[in-house]
Design a protein around this motif. Structure first.
Motif, PDB file in Angstrom:
ATOM      1  N   LYS A  25     -54.421  80.651  -7.479  1.00 30.17           N
ATOM      2  CA  LYS A  25     -54.185  80.555  -6.053  1.00 30.17           C
ATOM      3  C   LYS A  25     -53.491  79.241  -5.744  1.00 30.17           C
ATOM      4  O   LYS A  25     -53.682  78.248  -6.433  1.00 30.17           O
ATOM      5  CB  LYS A  25     -55.497  80.628  -5.287  1.00 30.17           C
ATOM      6  N   PHE A  26     -52.727  79.244  -4.677  1.00 25.35           N
ATOM      7  CA  PHE A  26     -52.036  78.053  -4.220  1.00 25.35           C
ATOM      8  C   PHE A  26     -52.540  77.723  -2.818  1.00 25.35           C
ATOM      9  O   PHE A  26     -52.820  78.628  -2.032  1.00 25.35           O
ATOM     10  CB  PHE A  26     -50.525  78.270  -4.188  1.00 25.35           C
ATOM     11  N   TYR A  27     -52.628  76.462  -2.529  1.00 28.48           N
ATOM     12  CA  TYR A  27     -53.113  76.012  -1.230  1.00 28.48           C
ATOM     13  C   TYR A  27     -52.145  75.003  -0.647  1.00 28.48           C
ATOM     14  O   TYR A  27     -51.508  74.242  -1.381  1.00 28.48           O
ATOM     15  CB  TYR A  27     -54.498  75.366  -1.365  1.00 28.48           C
ATOM     16  N   ALA A  28     -52.068  74.986   0.671  1.00 35.84           N
ATOM     17  CA  ALA A  28     -51.224  74.014   1.353  1.00 35.84           C
ATOM     18  C   ALA A  28     -51.842  72.626   1.218  1.00 35.84           C
ATOM     19  O   ALA A  28     -53.064  72.470   1.240  1.00 35.84           O
ATOM     20  CB  ALA A  28     -51.094  74.372   2.832  1.00 35.84           C
ATOM     21  N   THR A  29     -51.011  71.623   1.044  1.00 35.00           N
ATOM     22  CA  THR A  29     -51.462  70.234   0.994  1.00 35.00           C
ATOM     23  C   THR A  29     -50.511  69.378   1.816  1.00 35.00           C
ATOM     24  O   THR A  29     -49.386  69.791   2.116  1.00 35.00           O
ATOM     25  CB  THR A  29     -51.499  69.675  -0.447  1.00 35.00           C
ATOM     26  N   VAL A  30     -50.943  68.205   2.149  1.00 37.58           N
ATOM     27  CA  VAL A  30     -50.092  67.257   2.857  1.00 37.58           C
ATOM     28  C   VAL A  30     -49.212  66.565   1.821  1.00 37.58           C
ATOM     29  O   VAL A  30     -49.714  66.020   0.838  1.00 37.58           O
ATOM     30  CB  VAL A  30     -50.933  66.218   3.625  1.00 37.58           C
ATOM     31  N   ALA A  31     -47.914  66.603   2.035  1.00 34.18           N
ATOM     32  CA  ALA A  31     -46.987  65.928   1.142  1.00 34.18           C
ATOM     33  C   ALA A  31     -46.746  64.516   1.684  1.00 34.18           C
ATOM     34  O   ALA A  31     -46.173  64.354   2.758  1.00 34.18           O
ATOM     35  CB  ALA A  31     -45.675  66.693   1.048  1.00 34.18           C
TER      36      ALA A  31
END
Length: 106
Positions: free
Chosen positions: A1-7
């Motif tokens: 699974k992939f999750y959104a993160t703050v870049a």
């Protein structure tokens, strides 16, 4: 699974903060740097003295403890403390500013 993160796009240190603040002030970068260093010296001292440290529109810092529960107040000692945590509580104004965060897709 992939999750959104703050870049993150880098970091800013005390020198950078001092420079940015000096652009909005009649104070020099060195003056502001000195004040910021003093703030960072004073905050831990005041927290350890049992005070809540309020930083205006930014928020407040306080200490919180994790401890074992005991049967009476008399049995609460330093040995019952498991951990000390630094807590930051942002003001509603700061929370509202952060709501301006926008999601960009690449």
């Amino acid at each position: 699974k992939f999750y959104a993160t703050v870049a993150t796009r880098g970091a800013i240190d005390l020198d950078g903060l001092s420079e940015q603040i000096s652009l909005n002030s009649s104070l020099s970068r060195g003056d502001i740097y000195s004040v910021l260093l003093s703030v960072f010296d004073v905050i831990p001292r005041e927290l350890l003295d049992g005070k809540l440290v309020k930083l205006g529109k930014l928020g407040s810092f306080s200490l919180n403890l994790d401890s074992d529960g005991v049967e009476s107040a008399e049995k609460v000692t330093g040995d019952t403390v498991k951990a000390v945590h630094l807590v930051f509580r942002p003001t509603q104004e700061l929370r509202d500013e952060l709501k301006r965060f926008s999601v960009r897709t690449s």
